[in-house]
Design a protein around this motif. Structure first.
Motif, PDB file in Angstrom:
ATOM      1  N   LEU A 463       0.803  -1.231   0.000  1.00 32.11           N
ATOM      2  CA  LEU A 463       0.000   0.000   0.000  1.00 32.11           C
ATOM      3  C   LEU A 463       0.835   1.281   0.000  1.00 32.11           C
ATOM      4  CD1 LEU A 463      -2.996   0.620  -0.089  1.00 32.11           C
ATOM      5  CD2 LEU A 463      -2.971   0.828   2.396  1.00 32.11           C
ATOM      6  N   THR A 464       2.022   1.215   0.577  1.00 33.85           N
ATOM      7  CA  THR A 464       2.809   2.444   0.669  1.00 33.85           C
ATOM      8  C   THR A 464       3.662   2.693  -0.582  1.00 33.85           C
ATOM      9  OG1 THR A 464       4.484   1.184   1.811  1.00 33.85           O
ATOM     10  CG2 THR A 464       2.952   2.421   3.207  1.00 33.85           C
ATOM     11  N   SER A 465       3.602   1.778  -1.537  1.00 29.55           N
ATOM     12  CA  SER A 465       4.402   1.972  -2.757  1.00 29.55           C
ATOM     13  C   SER A 465       3.823   3.107  -3.601  1.00 29.55           C
ATOM     14  CB  SER A 465       4.388   0.704  -3.618  1.00 29.55           C
ATOM     15  OG  SER A 465       4.834  -0.367  -2.852  1.00 29.55           O
ATOM     16  N   TRP A 466       4.710   3.820  -4.234  1.00 34.23           N
ATOM     17  CA  TRP A 466       4.257   4.921  -5.109  1.00 34.23           C
ATOM     18  C   TRP A 466       4.296   4.537  -6.583  1.00 34.23           C
ATOM     19  CZ3 TRP A 466       1.294   8.599  -3.678  1.00 34.23           C
ATOM     20  CH2 TRP A 466       1.329   8.996  -2.339  1.00 34.23           C
ATOM     21  N   ASP A 467       4.972   3.419  -6.865  1.00 33.97           N
ATOM     22  CA  ASP A 467       5.100   2.975  -8.257  1.00 33.97           C
ATOM     23  C   ASP A 467       4.886   1.470  -8.305  1.00 33.97           C
ATOM     24  OD1 ASP A 467       6.466   5.442  -9.581  1.00 33.97           O
ATOM     25  OD2 ASP A 467       7.567   5.067  -7.721  1.00 33.97           O
ATOM     26  N   ALA A 468       4.527   0.995  -9.469  1.00 29.89           N
ATOM     27  CA  ALA A 468       4.402  -0.455  -9.665  1.00 29.89           C
ATOM     28  C   ALA A 468       4.657  -0.767 -11.131  1.00 29.89           C
ATOM     29  CB  ALA A 468       3.009  -0.928  -9.270  1.00 29.89           C
ATOM     30  N   ILE A 469       5.158  -1.986 -11.361  1.00 30.14           N
ATOM     31  CA  ILE A 469       5.368  -2.435 -12.744  1.00 30.14           C
ATOM     32  C   ILE A 469       4.516  -3.677 -12.983  1.00 30.14           C
ATOM     33  CG2 ILE A 469       7.055  -3.450 -14.344  1.00 30.14           C
ATOM     34  CD1 ILE A 469       9.169  -1.677 -13.213  1.00 30.14           C
ATOM     35  N   TYR A 470       3.904  -3.723 -14.146  1.00 28.60           N
ATOM     36  CA  TYR A 470       3.130  -4.899 -14.564  1.00 28.60           C
ATOM     37  C   TYR A 470       3.838  -5.490 -15.780  1.00 28.60           C
ATOM     38  CZ  TYR A 470      -0.909  -3.385 -11.755  1.00 28.60           C
ATOM     39  OH  TYR A 470      -1.751  -3.030 -10.722  1.00 28.60           O
ATOM     40  N   LEU A 471       4.094  -6.803 -15.729  1.00 29.36           N
ATOM     41  CA  LEU A 471       4.759  -7.453 -16.861  1.00 29.36           C
ATOM     42  C   LEU A 471       3.886  -8.565 -17.422  1.00 29.36           C
ATOM     43  CD1 LEU A 471       8.395  -7.906 -15.440  1.00 29.36           C
ATOM     44  CD2 LEU A 471       7.531  -6.052 -16.885  1.00 29.36           C
ATOM     45  N   ILE A 479      -2.856  -7.013 -21.147  1.00 27.39           N
ATOM     46  CA  ILE A 479      -3.519  -7.080 -19.835  1.00 27.39           C
ATOM     47  C   ILE A 479      -2.616  -6.428 -18.779  1.00 27.39           C
ATOM     48  CG2 ILE A 479      -4.587  -8.647 -18.129  1.00 27.39           C
ATOM     49  CD1 ILE A 479      -6.008  -8.390 -20.909  1.00 27.39           C
ATOM     50  N   ALA A 480      -1.301  -6.522 -18.978  1.00 24.30           N
ATOM     51  CA  ALA A 480      -0.382  -5.803 -18.075  1.00 24.30           C
ATOM     52  C   ALA A 480      -0.622  -4.292 -18.233  1.00 24.30           C
ATOM     53  CB  ALA A 480       1.066  -6.165 -18.420  1.00 24.30           C
ATOM     54  N   LEU A 481      -0.793  -3.843 -19.462  1.00 23.66           N
ATOM     55  CA  LEU A 481      -1.079  -2.412 -19.688  1.00 23.66           C
ATOM     56  C   LEU A 481      -2.388  -2.019 -19.012  1.00 23.66           C
ATOM     57  CD1 LEU A 481      -0.257  -2.029 -23.507  1.00 23.66           C
ATOM     58  CD2 LEU A 481       1.144  -1.293 -21.583  1.00 23.66           C
ATOM     59  N   GLU A 482      -3.386  -2.870 -19.155  1.00 26.88           N
ATOM     60  CA  GLU A 482      -4.704  -2.564 -18.582  1.00 26.88           C
ATOM     61  C   GLU A 482      -4.645  -2.578 -17.050  1.00 26.88           C
ATOM     62  OE1 GLU A 482      -7.348  -1.318 -19.416  1.00 26.88           O
ATOM     63  OE2 GLU A 482      -8.867  -1.997 -18.014  1.00 26.88           O
ATOM     64  N   GLY A 483      -3.904  -3.539 -16.484  1.00 30.52           N
ATOM     65  CA  GLY A 483      -3.766  -3.584 -15.022  1.00 30.52           C
ATOM     66  C   GLY A 483      -3.122  -2.306 -14.509  1.00 30.52           C
ATOM     67  N   ALA A 484      -2.098  -1.841 -15.224  1.00 32.26           N
ATOM     68  CA  ALA A 484      -1.405  -0.615 -14.805  1.00 32.26           C
ATOM     69  C   ALA A 484      -2.327   0.595 -14.934  1.00 32.26           C
ATOM     70  CB  ALA A 484      -0.148  -0.424 -15.651  1.00 32.26           C
ATOM     71  N   TYR A 492      -4.329   6.321  -8.011  1.00 29.12           N
ATOM     72  CA  TYR A 492      -3.344   7.391  -8.241  1.00 29.12           C
ATOM     73  C   TYR A 492      -1.907   6.933  -7.944  1.00 29.12           C
ATOM     74  CZ  TYR A 492      -7.865   9.708  -7.589  1.00 29.12           C
ATOM     75  OH  TYR A 492      -9.195  10.016  -7.642  1.00 29.12           O
ATOM     76  N   ILE A 493      -1.701   5.620  -7.962  1.00 28.21           N
ATOM     77  CA  ILE A 493      -0.337   5.089  -7.839  1.00 28.21           C
ATOM     78  C   ILE A 493       0.225   5.015  -9.254  1.00 28.21           C
ATOM     79  CG2 ILE A 493       1.060   3.038  -7.256  1.00 28.21           C
ATOM     80  CD1 ILE A 493      -1.116   2.353  -5.166  1.00 28.21           C
ATOM     81  N   HIS A 494       1.437   5.511  -9.447  1.00 27.57           N
ATOM     82  CA  HIS A 494       2.019   5.438 -10.774  1.00 27.57           C
ATOM     83  C   HIS A 494       2.326   3.979 -11.119  1.00 27.57           C
ATOM     84  CE1 HIS A 494       5.561   5.218 -13.448  1.00 27.57           C
ATOM     85  NE2 HIS A 494       4.687   5.835 -14.204  1.00 27.57           N
ATOM     86  N   ALA A 495       1.945   3.566 -12.304  1.00 26.58           N
ATOM     87  CA  ALA A 495       2.195   2.171 -12.712  1.00 26.58           C
ATOM     88  C   ALA A 495       2.454   2.130 -14.206  1.00 26.58           C
ATOM     89  CB  ALA A 495       0.982   1.308 -12.369  1.00 26.58           C
ATOM     90  N   ASP A 496       3.313   1.192 -14.601  1.00 25.52           N
ATOM     91  CA  ASP A 496       3.602   1.009 -16.018  1.00 25.52           C
ATOM     92  C   ASP A 496       3.465  -0.448 -16.379  1.00 25.52           C
ATOM     93  OD1 ASP A 496       4.127   3.363 -17.328  1.00 25.52           O
ATOM     94  OD2 ASP A 496       6.129   3.537 -16.449  1.00 25.52           O
ATOM     95  N   GLY A 497       2.962  -0.699 -17.564  1.00 27.63           N
ATOM     96  CA  GLY A 497       2.905  -2.066 -18.079  1.00 27.63           C
ATOM     97  C   GLY A 497       3.977  -2.232 -19.140  1.00 27.63           C
ATOM     98  N   TYR A 498       4.657  -3.370 -19.121  1.00 23.32           N
ATOM     99  CA  TYR A 498       5.708  -3.645 -20.112  1.00 23.32           C
ATOM    100  C   TYR A 498       5.576  -5.061 -20.638  1.00 23.32           C
ATOM    101  CZ  TYR A 498       8.477   0.456 -18.967  1.00 23.32           C
ATOM    102  OH  TYR A 498       8.903   1.734 -18.812  1.00 23.32           O
ATOM    103  N   PRO A 499       6.040  -5.282 -21.883  1.00 22.61           N
ATOM    104  CA  PRO A 499       6.212  -6.669 -22.303  1.00 22.61           C
ATOM    105  C   PRO A 499       7.377  -7.223 -21.482  1.00 22.61           C
ATOM    106  CG  PRO A 499       6.490  -5.116 -24.158  1.00 22.61           C
ATOM    107  CD  PRO A 499       6.467  -4.308 -22.897  1.00 22.61           C
ATOM    108  N   ALA A 500       7.218  -8.389 -20.865  1.00 24.96           N
ATOM    109  CA  ALA A 500       8.221  -8.881 -19.912  1.00 24.96           C
ATOM    110  C   ALA A 500       9.618  -8.952 -20.535  1.00 24.96           C
ATOM    111  CB  ALA A 500       7.797 -10.248 -19.383  1.00 24.96           C
ATOM    112  N   GLY A 501       9.684  -9.292 -21.808  1.00 27.10           N
ATOM    113  CA  GLY A 501      10.985  -9.424 -22.457  1.00 27.10           C
ATOM    114  C   GLY A 501      11.685  -8.099 -22.676  1.00 27.10           C
ATOM    115  N   GLU A 502      10.982  -7.009 -22.480  1.00 27.73           N
ATOM    116  CA  GLU A 502      11.524  -5.667 -22.735  1.00 27.73           C
ATOM    117  C   GLU A 502      12.199  -5.096 -21.480  1.00 27.73           C
ATOM    118  OE1 GLU A 502      11.638  -4.443 -25.654  1.00 27.73           O
ATOM    119  OE2 GLU A 502      12.058  -2.321 -25.319  1.00 27.73           O
TER     120      GLU A 502
END
Ligand code: AGP
Length: 609
Positions: A463-471, A479-484, A492-502
């Protein structure tokens, strides 16, 4: 986006307008206002924040009159405030407006030089002053509006009243939606049908470049440029669903839990098990035409764009037809390469997203064939397409798309089967297999919903994280993009979705003990690769939560949490993983005390660029 309601008839306008504005609340807004006119005297009430504030004000200072206009504002020009709330009055003219006037600064400068004084920072106020200036002893109100609109560049749906003509309500549209309901000699104006359908089912849908003058119990339609128009009303036979929470604490959670039924609805009546095929009633393309397209182009915004990305995987994999996926706001300005050999598929929940609508028109002007995927019946995108596949998800009030996303995924799956059967890439057995997989999906969604308490535990932990990554990889990447996106928009937590291989090409630099990494690892052809990507994160001290397939106990090795998602096969796994990520975002937002139904700055229906 802004919502407009207007009324002219023999009852008090205020309750009609306020009930309509309440029904348009789902569009998102930050302030609201209303104006009524009685014997040429105009009174305006405005407030910032929720409609309840305006209701409170109206209790203290009631408004009466048989003509009125109301508005919920979603700020574009000028901050959310009472001064910027609509209606805006310039001289004798009062205006409510949805859209953006692109040349407003130029017009404002000119009007200021000619002595007009402005009280707001909005583009809308310019319209009222401009109409007022044109409304002279020699020019009618109608003509003044027509002349003013000729000088305005941009997008609008508007209603205008004038103290100098207390029997007239003028409506005009260019780019933003507007409908007029008729009941005898009463007229109801609104941005969207559900706002007025409880009063009348006889509706006229206004098209761009049109104006309506409502006066003395009659309505006259004309082109803004001049010339009378014959408009035919239609009787709306669908019922707007009521926005009820049915025991859920908010609309979003209710809509997440409606997914099993929504998924039944999108499939209902469309599958032919024995033939291994589907019938898409609004597609309007026979096999020969359907297989004649050289490529498909899926165009959308936001969550609907993520659905389009999943659609590309499905259609290319099973139908072997090239698919481009386009962000509508980019596509529309790029002079895109489409032709009559291209099947363009706009995807939109609301059917009113301005960028997607503009992309549709751009493609249509280039002779492409258009089949849209929409949720809202009779919406602009549905109406302007050659064919439409409805998602039948029902009314979605929560700004964050949930059931409308998963039903889009299934609509694309159905389209894949239809196209594959038409072009011979999906044979009878494969078609039957794909249809059989659909039948178990609602139950698997129910099972996924049962993971809520485990997911809540994960949200508590980070809960205290300000960022998250979805792979994710392959079909799970969108779906990683959509989750983010879900996490960003409601918690309002910053999150990014990436292709895992990237990951190793840059984002891996972000990995540390403060960054939760949510990894989607379904039991598909990418699993081994995703496991390696997960190990790369763990080896750098990253905190991993893995969403794997039920029974895949090994996949969770090294992760702090492993959530086991039911397995529905590769093509349908995005639906179940999306549901789990909706719950994750929801729990983060609720634990942080956020309003999940109306996240800040967002609107349900984005009718401006
Ligand atoms: C997603 O949760 C948002 N509501 C948003 O990204 C949305 O998907 C986008 O604005 C497109 O809307 P549409 O589907 O109505 O065209």
């Amino acid at each position: 986006m802004c919502g407009i309601v207007g009324y002219m008839g023999n009852q008090d306008a205020t309750p009609v307008i306020m009930s309509g504005l309440n029904l348009l609340e789902y569009r998102g807004y930050d302030s609201a206002g209303i104006c009524t006119m009685a014997s040429g005297a105009v009174e305006i009430r405005r407030s910032s924040g929720k409609l309840v504030n305006l209701e409170r004000l109206l209790k203290q200072q009631p408004l009466h009159g048989n003509i009125g206009i109301g508005h919920t504002r979603w700020a574009t020009h000028g901050k959310p405030s009472i001064a910027n709330a609509h209606p805006h009055k310039g001289g004798s003219v009062i205006v409510v407006h949805n859209g953006i006037i692109e040349n407003y600064l130029l017009l404002k400068d000119e009007l200021t030089r000619r002595g007009h004084q402005f009280l707001s920072e909005t583009d809308t106020e310019v319209i009222s002053h401009l109409i007022d200036e044109k409304f002279t002893a020699d020019t009618s109100f109608e003509e003044a509006v027509r002349q003013a609109l000729k000088e305005i560049h941009g997008v609008y749906a508007l209603c205008a009243l004038s103290e100098k003509d207390d029997k007239t309500l003028i409506v005009a549209k260019s780019g933003s939606p507007m409908v007029i309901g008729i009941r005898g000699n009463e007229y109801f104006v609104a941005s969207d049908m559900p706002a007025i359908i409880c009063y009348t089912r006889e509706i006229v849908i206004m098209e761009d470049g049109e104006m309506a003058v409502i006066r003395n119990g009659t309505v006259k339609f004309s082109a803004i440029g001049g010339g009378e128009l014959e408009k035919i009303s239609r009787i709306i036979d669908w019922s707007p669903l009521k926005a009820e929470n049915k025991g859920f604490p908010n609309h979003m959670l209710k809509e997440i839990h409606e997914q099993p039924q929504a998924l039944r609805n999108v499939v209902a009546g469309r599958v032919r098990e024995e033939e291994g095929d589907v019938v898409l009633e609004g597609l309007n393309l026979d096999d020969t035409s359907l297989k004649s397209f050289e490529r498909l182009c899926l165009v959308a915004c936001g969550t609907s764009w993520h659905a389009a990305l999943v659609g590309k995987y499905l259609i290319e994999e099973y139908c072997r037809v090239p698919v481009d996926v386009e962000i509508a706001s980019e596509f529309r300005y790029r002079d895109p390469l489409v032709s009559r050999k291209t099947l363009v598929i706009p995807i939109s929940q609301s059917g009113e997203t301005a960028d997607t609508l503009a992309a549709l028109r751009e493609a249509r002007d280039k002779d492409a064939h258009i089949v849209s995927i929409c949720n809202v019946a009779d919406s602009s995108i549905a109406r302007e397409s050659h064919g439409v596949i409805y998602t039948h998800a029902g009314l979605e009030i929560g700004v964050a798309s949930t059931k409308t996303f998963t039903t889009q995924l299934v609509a694309l799956y159905l389209l894949t089967i239809r196209l594959g059967r038409a072009n011979g890439r999906i044979d009878l057995r494969k078609g039957q297999e794909m249809i059989a997989a659909l039948s178990g999906l609602p139950a698997l969604v129910e099972k996924t919903l049962g993971l809520d308490s485990q997911i809540e535990e994960v949200a508590c932990e980070y809960l205290t994280s300000w960022d998250a990554i979805y792979l994710g990889r392959g079909i799970s990447y969108p779906i990683a993009l959509e989750g983010a996106l879900k996490l960003k928009e409601i918690s309002y937590i910053h999150a990014d979705g990436y292709p895992a291989g990237e990951m190793k090409h840059g984002p891996i630099a972000l990995i540390d003990v403060d960054m939760p990494v949510f990894i989607l690892a379904p039991r598909d052809r990418h699993l081994v690769k995703v496991q390696s990507n997960m190990e790369e994160v763990v080896a750098r001290g990253g905190r991993v939560v893995v969403f794997c397939s039920e029974g895949d106990f090994k996949t969770g090795k090294g992760a702090e949490y492993a959530l086991q998602i039911p397995w529905a096969g590769e093509a349908l796994s995005p639906v179940l993983f999306a549901v789990a990520l909706q719950l994750l975002a929801y729990n983060f937002a609720i634990l942080k005390g956020k309003d999940v139904d109306k996240p800040r700055n967002l609107a349900k229906s984005v009718t401006v660029e």
